[in-house]
Design an enzyme around this catalytic site. Structure first.
Site, PDB file in Angstrom:
ATOM      1  N   HIS A 112     -40.142  46.986   3.969  1.00 42.44           N
ATOM      2  CA  HIS A 112     -39.191  47.929   4.565  1.00 42.44           C
ATOM      3  C   HIS A 112     -38.136  47.223   5.417  1.00 42.44           C
ATOM      4  O   HIS A 112     -36.943  47.533   5.334  1.00 42.44           O
ATOM      5  CB  HIS A 112     -39.985  48.933   5.420  1.00 42.44           C
ATOM      6  CG  HIS A 112     -39.152  49.824   6.269  1.00 42.44           C
ATOM      7  ND1 HIS A 112     -38.690  51.045   5.830  1.00 42.44           N
ATOM      8  CD2 HIS A 112     -38.708  49.685   7.547  1.00 42.44           C
ATOM      9  CE1 HIS A 112     -37.987  51.613   6.798  1.00 42.44           C
ATOM     10  NE2 HIS A 112     -37.981  50.813   7.852  1.00 42.44           N
ATOM     11  N   GLU A 182     -27.952  58.513  24.280  1.00 45.42           N
ATOM     12  CA  GLU A 182     -26.580  58.009  24.146  1.00 45.42           C
ATOM     13  C   GLU A 182     -25.567  59.029  24.657  1.00 45.42           C
ATOM     14  O   GLU A 182     -24.594  58.676  25.355  1.00 45.42           O
ATOM     15  CB  GLU A 182     -26.279  57.671  22.684  1.00 45.42           C
ATOM     16  CG  GLU A 182     -24.876  57.121  22.476  1.00 45.42           C
ATOM     17  CD  GLU A 182     -24.561  56.797  21.024  1.00 45.42           C
ATOM     18  OE1 GLU A 182     -23.542  56.129  20.788  1.00 45.42           O
ATOM     19  OE2 GLU A 182     -25.325  57.213  20.127  1.00 45.42           O
ATOM     20  N   LYS A 354     -22.369  25.005  23.758  1.00 47.05           N
ATOM     21  CA  LYS A 354     -22.181  26.404  24.155  1.00 47.05           C
ATOM     22  C   LYS A 354     -23.457  27.151  23.830  1.00 47.05           C
ATOM     23  O   LYS A 354     -23.761  27.409  22.667  1.00 47.05           O
ATOM     24  CB  LYS A 354     -20.993  27.038  23.433  1.00 47.05           C
ATOM     25  CG  LYS A 354     -20.681  28.466  23.892  1.00 47.05           C
ATOM     26  CD  LYS A 354     -19.415  28.976  23.239  1.00 47.05           C
ATOM     27  CE  LYS A 354     -19.092  30.396  23.695  1.00 47.05           C
ATOM     28  NZ  LYS A 354     -18.797  30.476  25.151  1.00 47.05           N
ATOM     29  N   ALA A 356     -26.397  30.360  24.801  1.00 48.94           N
ATOM     30  CA  ALA A 356     -26.322  31.806  24.928  1.00 48.94           C
ATOM     31  C   ALA A 356     -25.840  32.218  26.307  1.00 48.94           C
ATOM     32  O   ALA A 356     -25.182  33.239  26.467  1.00 48.94           O
ATOM     33  CB  ALA A 356     -27.691  32.411  24.655  1.00 48.94           C
ATOM     34  N   ASP A 465     -38.489  29.837  28.102  1.00 51.38           N
ATOM     35  CA  ASP A 465     -37.440  29.650  27.086  1.00 51.38           C
ATOM     36  C   ASP A 465     -37.636  28.314  26.382  1.00 51.38           C
ATOM     37  O   ASP A 465     -36.686  27.564  26.163  1.00 51.38           O
ATOM     38  CB  ASP A 465     -36.056  29.725  27.730  1.00 51.38           C
ATOM     39  CG  ASP A 465     -34.930  29.776  26.687  1.00 51.38           C
ATOM     40  OD1 ASP A 465     -35.208  30.177  25.539  1.00 51.38           O
ATOM     41  OD2 ASP A 465     -33.792  29.413  27.031  1.00 51.38           O
TER      42      ASP A 465
END
Length: 547
Positions: A112, A182, A354, A356, A465
């Protein structure tokens, strides 16, 4: 079957509360596509009731579809094999089997999640995108590499659609709740601080949901709570997509899934992609949510490239992860190339890196070679949230770079901190990032990575991280980028630290994964509590529910 002619496939989608039937040709022409959503009489979706809904509506949709495309023109039957709710999947599979047997045509069960990606690629100009897939039951960052769609980032607890729906139910909004969240958010004007939980390229939403519910219960304006919930959760989603983009260097980002219909999320991702100099794609609304056409399209792709299934192979798989699928329809020589070169993200010439979060430039500080790491403003975040995150992470990174040296771990030296402009000047390390060393075939040094992580965990420091981009290898091995770091002695926090690293290695070093990971574990075992952390890792990985 003659696969040289234009094939017609019918697809059945029924993984949760939406029943979809679609018919598509092997040229990508959608001949029929209709979905009926089950709306529960009370709050929440009961799996058996959803399955009963499928049993009723598949018949209606099939009859309607066959008035558009006669049954004798159907060449292939496809259905959603998983992931999803067990009762819904069983009804869907039974419907597909019955049709396949009655017309004596082949049957294909498909994943799916990957169906969302492939219909997105069909309906946009995306070729090799990093995909953010967001729906009621799934939240994943996916990238194709090494014959599989790898799950680079995902939710550690609930999916974003589920988060929004649960909040909406708590506030007595109709189902599906995301639409109403929303709507209310558009009239919000007060941003409230809520939990913002990013761990590498993964997120956690349960704490955010609970906090938002409490804000509503404390009589805050529902418009402001919806605004704050949406801004916070979507900023997290955009950030992990940006982190995955920096890690993989893909040149495209695509948004798919039911939550992709949200205009604010699309706006955030569009802004982020502009800042990162990459292309952004989102299919038209009809193909964002669950639909039968996407199932039919993936069925065609698999069938034309040699996939065959017997009826015995069509048992639904409720935990069918995207990375369990062997991709036979993508051929490397055709995958996102210009003149034979793979397209990748372009880094501005004035920068040496560069990421995030930050722009990295090289210079001098007094007589020393240095780099300046500037956490630049993110146009996709509200100013209040952006200022908070950049300030907190700048200070945190400086503190942890100093703290790990006391544990005997090599790190750049801090020269200066400019909190107002969110800049850190630090020593320049001559060496290569671990990612490059591994790509060159060097593996033995990875044992040092494990030892370094063990030392951090002994000192109660969790990096949050860990990727092969956050180690620099020279005469010694240096660890960098502590913006997400924290102090913790919890075994589970340390286990998640390792899981973040493991997933990052699998996503880009898949062909060397076993050797790299085994070396890291070998080094990590010098930590006296390593076995308990490694055991906890297995338990946490088993809990991955939203697939």
């Amino acid at each position: 079957m003659d696969t040289s002619k234009d094939l017609i496939c019918i697809g059945f989608e029924g993984t949760a509360e939406k029943t979809g039937v679609g018919i598509i040709t092997s040229k990508g022409e959608v001949l029929f596509n209709k979905t009926i959503i089950y709306t529960p009489p009370v709050q929440g979706i009961h799996p058996r009731e959803a399955a009963d809904h499928h049993a009723e509506t598949f018949v209606k949709l099939l009859k309607e579809a066959l008035t558009v495309v006669p049954i004798e023109k159907i060449d292939l039957v496809s259905f959603s094999l998983g992931p999803g709710l067990g009762p819904s999947l069983r009804v869907t599979a039974t419907t597909a089997r019955a049709l396949s047997l009655s017309i004596n045509k082949p049957i294909i069960g498909v994943n799916h999640c990957i169906s969302h990606v492939e219909i997105g690629k069909l309906k946009t100009d995306a070729v090799d995108p990093l995909t953010l897939y967001v729906s009621g039951g799934n939240t994943q960052v996916l990238a194709y590499t090494g014959k599989k769609y790898r799950v680079i980032g995902e939710t550690l607890d609930i999916a974003i659609g589920n988060c929004l729906d649960q909040f909406a139910r708590h506030c007595n909004m109709p189902h599906p709740g995301g639409v109403y969240v929303e709507k209310y958010a558009k009239d919000g004007n007060k941003f409230m601080k809520l939990p913002y939980t990013v761990k590498g390229m993964d997120i956690s939403l349960s704490g955010l949901l609970t906090a938002a519910m409490k804000k509503y219960d404390s009589k805050e304006r529902i418009e402001d709570v919806c605004y704050s919930l949406q801004e916070t959760s979507f900023s997290m989603l955009t950030e992990i997509t940006e982190r995955a983009l920096a890690h993989t260097n893909k040149a495209e980002v695509m948004l798919v899934g039911g939550v992709a219909a949200n205009n604010r999320l699309k706006e955030m991702l569009d802004v982020m992609c502009s800042e990162q100099n990459v292309d952004f794609y989102v299919p038209e609304r009809e193909f964002c949510g669950d639909n039968g056409a996407m199932i039919a399209w993936l069925g065609i792709l698999q069938y034309l490239n040699g996939k065959r299934m017997d009826l015995a192979d069509t048992k639904p798989i409720s935990n069918y992860r995207s990375d369990m699928v062997e991709v036979n329809w993508i051929h490397e020589e055709n995958n996102n190339s210009e003149n034979g070169n793979i397209k990748s993200r372009i880094i501005p010439e004035h920068l040496i890196g560069k990421g995030a979060e930050a722009d990295i430039s090289k210079g001098r500080y007094l007589e020393f070679e240095s780099i300046t790491k500037e956490r630049v403003k993110k146009g996709y975040r509200t100013s209040e949230l952006d200022e908070l995150i950049r300030m907190r992470r700048t200070v945190k990174e400086a503190r942890f770079l100093a703290a790990i040296k006391e544990l005997g771990i090599y790190a750049p030296s801090i020269f200066d901190i400019d909190k107002e402009n969110k800049k850190i000047a630090m020593s320049y390390i001559h060496g290569k990032i671990a990612k490059e060393k591994i790509e060159e075939g060097s593996i033995d040094f990875c044992e040092d990575l494990g030892k370094i992580i063990g030392k951090m965990h002994v000192g109660g420091i969790v990096h949050n991280d860990l990727t092969t981009s956050n180690f620099i290898v020279s005469d010694n091995t240096f660890v960098i980028d502590f913006g997400l770091g924290k102090y913790s002695d919890l075994v589970e926090d340390k286990a998640i630290d390792l899981i973040v690293l493991k997933k990052s290695i699998m996503s880009i070093h898949y062909d060397k994964f076993d050797r790299v990971w085994n070396k890291i574990v070998e080094g990590y075992k010098t930590y006296n509590l390593a076995e308990s952390v490694l055991e906890c890792m297995k338990e946490v990985e088993k809990r991955a529910r939203y697939l």
